[in-house]
Enzyme design. Structure first.
Site, short mmCIF file in Angstrom:
data_model
loop_
_atom_site.label_atom_id
_atom_site.label_comp_id
_atom_site.label_asym_id
_atom_site.label_seq_id
_atom_site.Cartn_x
_atom_site.Cartn_y
_atom_site.Cartn_z
N ASP A 34 0.67 -1.28 -0.44
CA ASP A 34 0.17 -0.21 0.23
C ASP A 34 1.02 1.32 -0.07
OD1 ASP A 34 -2.31 1.39 -0.08
OD2 ASP A 34 -2.56 1.37 1.89
N HIS A 51 2.00 3.44 -9.08
CA HIS A 51 2.12 1.78 -9.18
C HIS A 51 3.75 1.64 -10.32
CE1 HIS A 51 -1.58 2.10 -7.56
NE2 HIS A 51 -2.21 3.31 -8.34
N LEU A 145 11.04 -20.29 -4.73
CA LEU A 145 10.50 -19.37 -4.51
C LEU A 145 9.02 -19.01 -4.83
CD1 LEU A 145 9.46 -16.79 -2.49
CD2 LEU A 145 9.72 -15.59 -4.91
C1 IPE Z 1 -5.76 -3.01 0.10
O1 IPE Z 1 -4.84 -1.23 -0.43
C2 IPE Z 1 -5.62 -3.07 -1.74
C3 IPE Z 1 -4.06 -3.61 -2.38
C4 IPE Z 1 -3.01 -3.38 -1.39
C5 IPE Z 1 -4.19 -3.71 -3.66
P1 IPE Z 1 -5.80 -0.33 -0.28
O2 IPE Z 1 -5.80 1.48 -0.36
O3 IPE Z 1 -7.32 -0.80 -1.47
O4 IPE Z 1 -6.64 -0.10 1.03
P2 IPE Z 1 -8.36 0.96 1.42
O5 IPE Z 1 -8.89 1.32 0.51
O6 IPE Z 1 -6.90 1.81 1.99
O7 IPE Z 1 -8.00 0.12 2.79
C1 IPE Z 2 -1.15 0.46 -3.84
O1 IPE Z 2 -0.95 1.02 -2.69
C2 IPE Z 2 -1.89 0.08 -4.78
C3 IPE Z 2 -3.09 -0.59 -5.22
C4 IPE Z 2 -4.37 -1.28 -4.08
C5 IPE Z 2 -3.28 -1.35 -6.43
P1 IPE Z 2 -2.75 2.81 -3.41
O2 IPE Z 2 -2.43 3.23 -4.87
O3 IPE Z 2 -3.54 2.13 -2.64
O4 IPE Z 2 -1.37 3.71 -2.41
P2 IPE Z 2 -2.32 5.31 -1.36
O5 IPE Z 2 -2.96 3.87 -0.91
O6 IPE Z 2 -3.37 5.33 -2.11
O7 IPE Z 2 -1.54 5.57 -1.20
MG MG Z 3 -4.27 1.76 -0.68
#
Ligand code: IPE
Ligand code: IPE
Ligand code: MG
Length: 255
Positions: A34, A51, A145
């Site tokens: 995240d 990303h 792995l």
């Molecule tokens: C969880 O992150 C999903 C992934 C890392 C793929 P999100 O960014 O979607 O989660 P919330 O919305 O903060 O709970």
């Molecule tokens: C995690 O990073 C990746 C996915 C959920 C696909 P985020 O896109 O949720 O990044 P933040 O949480 O908005 O910083």
């Molecule tokens: Mg996120």
């Protein structure tokens, strides 16, 4: 004078100057990757740049996990709830496996890594599936792995789907509810071939599970790391494992 309070991870890591205990490496590490969007926002860049950088981190962490002898690495790449993001962002994320595998598949083959997925992959765009299936085929014989991408994955959807399939099979076999055990349910999950993760890491400081592996993490150790995923690296992974190694796992019993 007051000392500045350290965050929990730092204080837990204090005194951990020794190296990793290579006899106590978690067999299965699951990571909620995240913070990509916030990483980009901090740099006044579009979220998709976060990303892209996050994809580079996946390469680093895969190498590091493989090198220290982790057997299963499950990475939460896209949740069943992430479809609610803007279309342009979803499209970019859906194209990442194509890009990732184009540049990284030869190394995965070379390093004996086996690519697998959990999640409702039938709903992914055809080009995404093509790249993933190609990687699965090319690494099918590898026995190092297991790199497991959770894509279009959600814990509640997984359990619902599993229970439905189990129910249908039970009707066909003339079974009743007393035939259901924890093992039966486990056998229907997308993770049935994997041991439960000993260690769950979530980056970016958020302290929630966001529908990830909700059945499987019942006794996992959780580490909520402050770093945003694109900033996470080999050293931070090792720090997390060191913290894990200092934890006392009790599974409800006494030591
Ligand atoms: C969880 O992150 C999903 C992934 C890392 C793929 P999100 O960014 O979607 O989660 P919330 O919305 O903060 O709970
Ligand atoms: C995690 O990073 C990746 C996915 C959920 C696909 P985020 O896109 O949720 O990044 P933040 O949480 O908005 O910083
Ligand atoms: Mg996120």
């Amino acid at each position: 004078m007051f000392k500045k309070l350290k965050n929990k991870n730092q204080s837990e890591a204090d005194g951990t100057h020794s190296d990793l205990d290579l006899h106590n490496i978690p067999e299965h590490i699951a990571i909620i990757m995240d913070g990509n969007g916030r990483w980009a926002k901090k740099r006044k860049m579009p979220r998709i740049k976060g990303h892209y950088e996050g994809m580079q981190t996946i390469k680093k962490i895969t190498r590091a996990a493989n090198d220290i002898g982790v057997k299963y690495l499950t990475l939460y790449a896209f949740s069943t709830e992430n479809w609610s993001r803007p279309e342009q962002e979803v499209n970019y994320i859906m194209n990442l496996p194509v890009n990732f595998l184009k540049t990284f598949l030869p190394e995965l083959i070379e390093r004996n890594v086996k690519v697998e997925t959990i999640g409702f992959t039938d709903d992914l765009p055809a080009s995404t599936m093509k790249a993933i299936n190609h990687a699965k085929e090319k690494t099918a014989q590898n026995d190092g792995l297991k790199l497991i991408f959770a894509i279009n994955y959600g814990g509640r959807a997984e359990i619902t789907d599993s229970v439905r399939r189990m129910f249908d099979d039970m009707i066909e076999r003339g079974q009743n509810s007393s035939d259901i055990t924890e093992e039966t349910i486990n056998d229907y999950l997308m993770t049935s071939q994997y041991p439960d993760p000993e260690l769950l890491i979530r980056t970016s400081g958020e302290q929630r599970i966001s529908n990830f592996l909700i059945w499987q993490i019942s006794y996992s150790e959780f580490i909520f790391d402050q770093k945003l995923w694109p900033d996470f690296d080999e050293d931070e992974l090792k720090n997390c494992i060191k913290i894990y190694q200092k934890r006392q796992r009790r599974f409800g019993g006494l030591i």
